[in-house]
Write an enzyme that holds these catalytic residues in place. Structure first.
Site, mmCIF file in Angstrom:
data_model
loop_
_atom_site.group_PDB
_atom_site.id
_atom_site.type_symbol
_atom_site.label_atom_id
_atom_site.label_comp_id
_atom_site.label_asym_id
_atom_site.label_seq_id
_atom_site.Cartn_x
_atom_site.Cartn_y
_atom_site.Cartn_z
ATOM 1 N N VAL A 73 19.101 75.282 87.168
ATOM 2 C CA VAL A 73 20.060 76.312 86.741
ATOM 3 C C VAL A 73 19.429 77.418 85.896
ATOM 4 C CG1 VAL A 73 22.030 74.707 86.860
ATOM 5 C CG2 VAL A 73 20.886 75.101 84.662
ATOM 6 N N TYR A 165 21.282 73.540 70.033
ATOM 7 C CA TYR A 165 22.254 72.878 70.915
ATOM 8 C C TYR A 165 23.672 73.280 70.525
ATOM 9 C CZ TYR A 165 24.889 69.184 73.266
ATOM 10 O OH TYR A 165 25.796 68.505 74.050
ATOM 11 N N LYS A 169 26.563 75.427 72.681
ATOM 12 C CA LYS A 169 27.880 74.896 73.071
ATOM 13 C C LYS A 169 29.013 75.757 72.503
ATOM 14 C CE LYS A 169 26.428 71.603 75.676
ATOM 15 N NZ LYS A 169 26.726 71.586 77.110
#
Ligand SMILES: NC(=O)c1ccc[n+]([C@@H]2O[C@H](COP(=O)([O-])OP(=O)(O)OC[C@H]3O[C@@H](n4cnc5c(N)ncnc54)[C@H](O)[C@@H]3O)[C@@H](O)[C@H]2O)c1
Length: 269
Positions: A73, A165, A169
């Site tokens: 991706v 991270y 998100k």
């Protein structure tokens, strides 16, 4: 066949017959469970992942309805090739689940540029360009669609030691809201889920990373988390898959731009 598929679930299964669905991150954990549950609901599944052998194992559960598709991706050309395959095979695309992701436990003062770029490039940039490419095909087919992104409780409140991270998100939650507004005119709904800790290989790695950081005698990361979870257990991949299924069926036809917490009551917003 693994335990998740053998399980005799008493819940009603929604009908997704005739729908074409792409699930990224389908080689493992939440993505694998979701791919299989969507297939059980009757959808034709393209299970997308860079780990193609594990992805083929995902598809072995229901081979008539599931095909593995190699895709990284982070590569726009890889995304284009994968989604072209789906379009050439079926001439439509109804559902996209963006589940591919990586965790990173690196405190502010230790994180390198390479690690920062790796996390943001998979979790946020990759999700965006898979969605953009998928939306083009959904618009071309003219039937609307549903996109469900997998965010995280860490996107609601940053976890100590995993800033990149958590930011990725939080970005997924923001992108969900933005994409939903822009794509509504094409009848494409965009929602997300924000799970707490889910029992998958990723969580196993998180426990190891946090364990290395804990002082002797301190509660484990799992014990601390359970103490903050009213329902008193960790999230399971099937909890996430159930929420995702809801968000991609007509049962949620008037719901878009939302991020649903799947965390046993840990967060309220
Ligand atoms: N496990 C948890 O505690 C937890 C909690 C909240 C959110 N999440 C999120 O849920 C999603 C799925 O996590 P999981 O727990 O199932 O993890 P997992 O590690 O079991 O699965 C992640 C999958 O993503 C794939 N992937 C990674 N980089 C990729 C790339 N560049 N291209 C294509 N595929 C790639 C991996 O090969 C793997 O199959 C992730 O986005 C994760 O951030 C997980």
């Amino acid at each position: 066949m693994d335990e998740a598929l053998q399980e005799n679930r008493s819940k009603p299964i929604p009908d997704l017959s005739g729908k074409i669905a792409i699930i990224t991150g389908a080689a493992s954990g939440i993505g694998r469970q979701t791919a299989r549950d969507l297939a059980k609901a009757g959808a034709t599944i393209f299970a997308v992942d860079r780990a193609i052998e594990a992805c083929a194992q995902t598809c072995a559960a229901l081979p008539d309805r599931m095909s593995p598709l190699a895709c990284d991706v982070t590569s726009l050309s890889s995304i284009q090739v994968a989604l072209d395959t789906v379009w050439k095979d079926h001439g439509r695309l109804d559902i996209l689940i963006n589940c591919a992701g990586v965790y990173s436990m690196q405190p502010i003062m230790a994180i390198t540029e390479a690690e920062y770029d790796r996390v943001l490039s998979i979790n946020l940039k990759g999700l965006f360009f898979v969605s953009q490419t998928a939306a083009r095909y959904m618009i071309k087919a003219g039937r609307g669609g549903a996109i469900v992104n997998v965010a995280s409780a860490a996107g609601r409140r940053p976890s100590i030691g995993s800033l990149a991270y958590s930011a990725s998100k939080a970005g997924v939650i923001s992108m969900t809201q933005g994409m939903a507004q822009e794509l509504a005119i094409h009848s494409i709904r965009v929602n997300a889920i924000a799970p707490g800790a889910v029992e998958t290989p990723m969580w196993d790695a998180v426990k190891v990373a946090y364990g290395q950081d804990r002082a002797a005698g301190a509660p484990t990361v799992e014990a601390s988390l359970l103490a903050e979870t009213p329902l008193g257990r960790l999230c399971r991949p099937e909890d996430c898959a159930d929420a995702i299924l809801y968000l991609c069926t007509d049962q949620s036809a008037f719901i878009t731009a939302q991020t649903l917490n799947v965390d046993g009551g840990m967060y309220f917003n």
